[in-house]
Design a protein around this motif. Sequence first.
Motif, PDB file in Angstrom:
ATOM      1  N   ARG A 107       0.817  -1.225   0.000  1.00 23.92           N
ATOM      2  CA  ARG A 107       0.000   0.000   0.000  1.00 23.92           C
ATOM      3  C   ARG A 107       0.850   1.274   0.000  1.00 23.92           C
ATOM      4  NH1 ARG A 107      -2.425   1.789   5.591  1.00 23.92           N
ATOM      5  NH2 ARG A 107      -0.698   1.323   6.984  1.00 23.92           N
ATOM      6  N   PHE A 108       2.159   1.134   0.229  1.00 28.66           N
ATOM      7  CA  PHE A 108       3.060   2.282   0.246  1.00 28.66           C
ATOM      8  C   PHE A 108       3.828   2.439  -1.063  1.00 28.66           C
ATOM      9  CE2 PHE A 108       2.593   0.969   4.690  1.00 28.66           C
ATOM     10  CZ  PHE A 108       2.090   2.148   5.219  1.00 28.66           C
ATOM     11  N   GLY A 109       3.493   1.625  -2.064  1.00 27.16           N
ATOM     12  CA  GLY A 109       4.185   1.702  -3.351  1.00 27.16           C
ATOM     13  C   GLY A 109       5.275   0.658  -3.449  1.00 27.16           C
ATOM     14  N   ASP A 110       6.355   1.028  -4.113  1.00 25.29           N
ATOM     15  CA  ASP A 110       7.476   0.125  -4.321  1.00 25.29           C
ATOM     16  C   ASP A 110       8.016  -0.385  -2.980  1.00 25.29           C
ATOM     17  OD1 ASP A 110       9.647  -0.969  -6.144  1.00 25.29           O
ATOM     18  OD2 ASP A 110      10.828   0.240  -4.736  1.00 25.29           O
ATOM     19  N   VAL A 111       8.124  -1.686  -2.841  1.00 28.67           N
ATOM     20  CA  VAL A 111       8.547  -2.296  -1.572  1.00 28.67           C
ATOM     21  C   VAL A 111       9.938  -1.825  -1.159  1.00 28.67           C
ATOM     22  CG1 VAL A 111       9.084  -4.478  -0.414  1.00 28.67           C
ATOM     23  CG2 VAL A 111       7.057  -4.314  -1.860  1.00 28.67           C
ATOM     24  N   ALA A 112      10.860  -1.764  -2.094  1.00 28.61           N
ATOM     25  CA  ALA A 112      12.227  -1.354  -1.761  1.00 28.61           C
ATOM     26  C   ALA A 112      12.260   0.074  -1.224  1.00 28.61           C
ATOM     27  CB  ALA A 112      13.124  -1.483  -2.988  1.00 28.61           C
ATOM     28  N   ASP A 113      11.494   0.961  -1.836  1.00 29.13           N
ATOM     29  CA  ASP A 113      11.428   2.345  -1.357  1.00 29.13           C
ATOM     30  C   ASP A 113      10.692   2.429  -0.024  1.00 29.13           C
ATOM     31  OD1 ASP A 113      12.777   3.213  -3.614  1.00 29.13           O
ATOM     32  OD2 ASP A 113      10.948   3.831  -4.665  1.00 29.13           O
TER      33      ASP A 113
END
Length: 144
Positions: free
Chosen positions: A74-80
């Motif tokens: 839900r926060f976008g790209d997992v790495a970021d």
Amino acid sequence: LRSYIARKYKIAGSVSGVLVQTAFTVGKELKLDPQLLLAVIAIESRYNPFAESHVGAQGLMQVMTKVHQDKFARFGDVADAAINPIANIRVGAQILSDCIKRRGSIEGGLACYVGSTGPDDGGYGAKVLAERRRIALASGIPLS
């Protein structure tokens, strides 16, 4: 509390303020003691949002991103998201909350959080709870 954390962990006061506010907001939402969240952050990463363990745990709360990709989605790209302090606190707090519910106590929840399958967590829970007491003393907010 902001000043205590900034001094002890050598981070900017403004950053400390955001992290403390986030811990209190998320703690209220999840019915978790925010001082416990701040103590977990202290023990896990010493307030370094870019910390990464040898097993791949990342961020302030040292979340295993490969295991918890769904929670970061839900926060976008997992790495970021893993190194985004607010996203990392939100995900780590949810994992800790789930662990406490599953194990039935803060001590059991901390053992679960650190990956212990039994009651022996190698002293992790004691370290977190000791830091929580120090944070409570610094903040003037009694432990509940």
